[in-house]
Scaffold this active site. Structure first.
Site, mmCIF file in Angstrom:
data_model
loop_
_atom_site.group_PDB
_atom_site.id
_atom_site.type_symbol
_atom_site.label_atom_id
_atom_site.label_comp_id
_atom_site.label_asym_id
_atom_site.label_seq_id
_atom_site.Cartn_x
_atom_site.Cartn_y
_atom_site.Cartn_z
ATOM 1 N N SER A 111 14.831 -7.832 2.692
ATOM 2 C CA SER A 111 15.568 -7.886 3.946
ATOM 3 C C SER A 111 16.043 -6.481 4.273
ATOM 4 O O SER A 111 15.304 -5.505 4.133
ATOM 5 C CB SER A 111 16.735 -8.870 3.825
ATOM 6 O OG SER A 111 17.490 -8.940 5.000
ATOM 7 N N TYR A 131 15.061 -5.577 15.275
ATOM 8 C CA TYR A 131 14.882 -5.487 13.822
ATOM 9 C C TYR A 131 16.010 -6.224 13.098
ATOM 10 O O TYR A 131 15.775 -6.996 12.162
ATOM 11 C CB TYR A 131 14.830 -4.028 13.386
ATOM 12 C CG TYR A 131 14.592 -3.845 11.909
ATOM 13 C CD1 TYR A 131 13.325 -4.025 11.379
ATOM 14 C CD2 TYR A 131 15.630 -3.492 11.051
ATOM 15 C CE1 TYR A 131 13.092 -3.854 10.015
ATOM 16 C CE2 TYR A 131 15.416 -3.330 9.696
ATOM 17 C CZ TYR A 131 14.143 -3.506 9.181
ATOM 18 O OH TYR A 131 13.925 -3.349 7.832
ATOM 19 N N LYS A 154 15.826 -9.581 10.554
ATOM 20 C CA LYS A 154 16.366 -9.614 9.198
ATOM 21 C C LYS A 154 17.477 -10.651 9.054
ATOM 22 O O LYS A 154 17.655 -11.234 7.980
ATOM 23 C CB LYS A 154 16.864 -8.217 8.808
ATOM 24 C CG LYS A 154 15.742 -7.193 8.679
ATOM 25 C CD LYS A 154 14.660 -7.650 7.693
ATOM 26 C CE LYS A 154 13.590 -6.601 7.487
ATOM 27 N NZ LYS A 154 12.545 -7.018 6.521
ATOM 28 N N SER A 205 0.812 -1.219 0.000
ATOM 29 C CA SER A 205 0.000 0.000 0.000
ATOM 30 C C SER A 205 0.843 1.266 0.000
ATOM 31 O O SER A 205 0.312 2.360 -0.223
ATOM 32 C CB SER A 205 -0.953 0.003 1.201
ATOM 33 O OG SER A 205 -0.232 -0.006 2.420
#
Length: 271
Positions: A132, A146, A150, A14
């Site tokens: 990634s 975070y 990843k 989006s």
């Protein structure tokens, strides 16, 4: 019906990288379906949006089934949905928050892969591209959760590519650095803040804001996505943007002490 053009499914489409990738793939001749949690309620796009929550097994199954009913195949899956935590020390996020980020950033990819791969195996071909981050290769302090999510994506993708290669399916990861999207604006605030980190947290916020002024446009990442999707012999990893290339180079060739010092200097941790 079975489509002649290749069909792409992009999660988190989006806005940002997902939307830019969708528009680029459309221009290259793909039939593109994006997803967002709100589906078509997220607004009109150049491509249809299917409602999908990557943390919900039933939602994943329903979205993939809907696309297969419409087009009869899926040739390209781009796993882009994800979120981050605002710069914070690792101990400033609860276990619940850690679970939430892994559930979206990593397990969301696992769910999508498990839903799509059986159909790719049946048709004998397919591409999976996982968005990634260069932090999946070069972890930075104060974004530990975070970076961990990843790193999980990187390891999973490499193993998956080995498993699926003989089935006609290839897997690649794209590793951007700072990108001008709404991603940072939507970061989750740490839910267990400690006063001891207030000063460094405020300093890092300024460093990140300065870096974002020079960040790459999402179209830079979108071009790399298209390159990976079209490659006859796709690579496992693709960096996107100058900063990501520089960090990847340092990771591969510079002494660990040089990279370590460079990270601390860029974040002004020892100032």
């Amino acid at each position: 019906m079975t489509s002649i053009k290749p069909v792409a499914l992009i999660t988190g489409a989006s806005s940002g990288i997902g939307e830019a990738a969708a528009i680029r793939l459309l221009a290259a001749g793909y039939i593109v379906y994006g997803t967002s949690r709100r589906g078509e309620q997220a607004g009109q796009r150049q491509f249809p949006l299917i409602a999908l929550d990557v943390t919900d097994d039933n939602s994943v199954t329903a979205a993939v089934s809907e696309l297969l009913q419409r087009e009869g195949r899926i040739d390209l899956l781009i796993n882009n949905a994800g979120f981050g935590v605002a710069p914070a020390a690792a101990e400033e996020s609860s276990i619940e928050q850690a679970k939430a980020i892994l559930d979206t950033n990593f397990l969301g990819i696992v769910r999508m892969t498990r839903a799509v791969v059986p159909h790719m195996r049946q048709q004998g071909s397919g591409r999976i591209i996982n968005i990634s981050s260069i932090l999946g290769v070069v972890p930075m302090p104060f974004v530990a959760l975070y970076a961990a999510s990843k790193h999980a994506v990187e390891g999973y993708s490499e193993a998956l590519d080995h498993e699926l290669r003989t089935r006609g399916i290839r897997v690649s990861v794209i590793e951007p650095a700072y990108t001008k999207t709404q991603f940072e604006a939507n970061n989750m605030e740490p839910d267990a803040k400690l006063e001891e980190y207030d000063q460094v947290r405020n300093k890092l916020a300024k460093v990140v804001a300065q870096a974002m002024e020079k960040a790459d446009a999402p179209t830079v990442v979108a071009e790399v996505v298209l390159k990976a999707a079209r490659a006859k012999q796709p690579k496992l990893r693709y960096t996107a943007g100058k900063a990501a290339r520089q960090l990847q180079f340092l990771r591969r060739f510079a002494p660990a002490s040089v990279l370590d010092a460079g990270i601390r200097k860029s974040l002004k941790l020892d100032a």
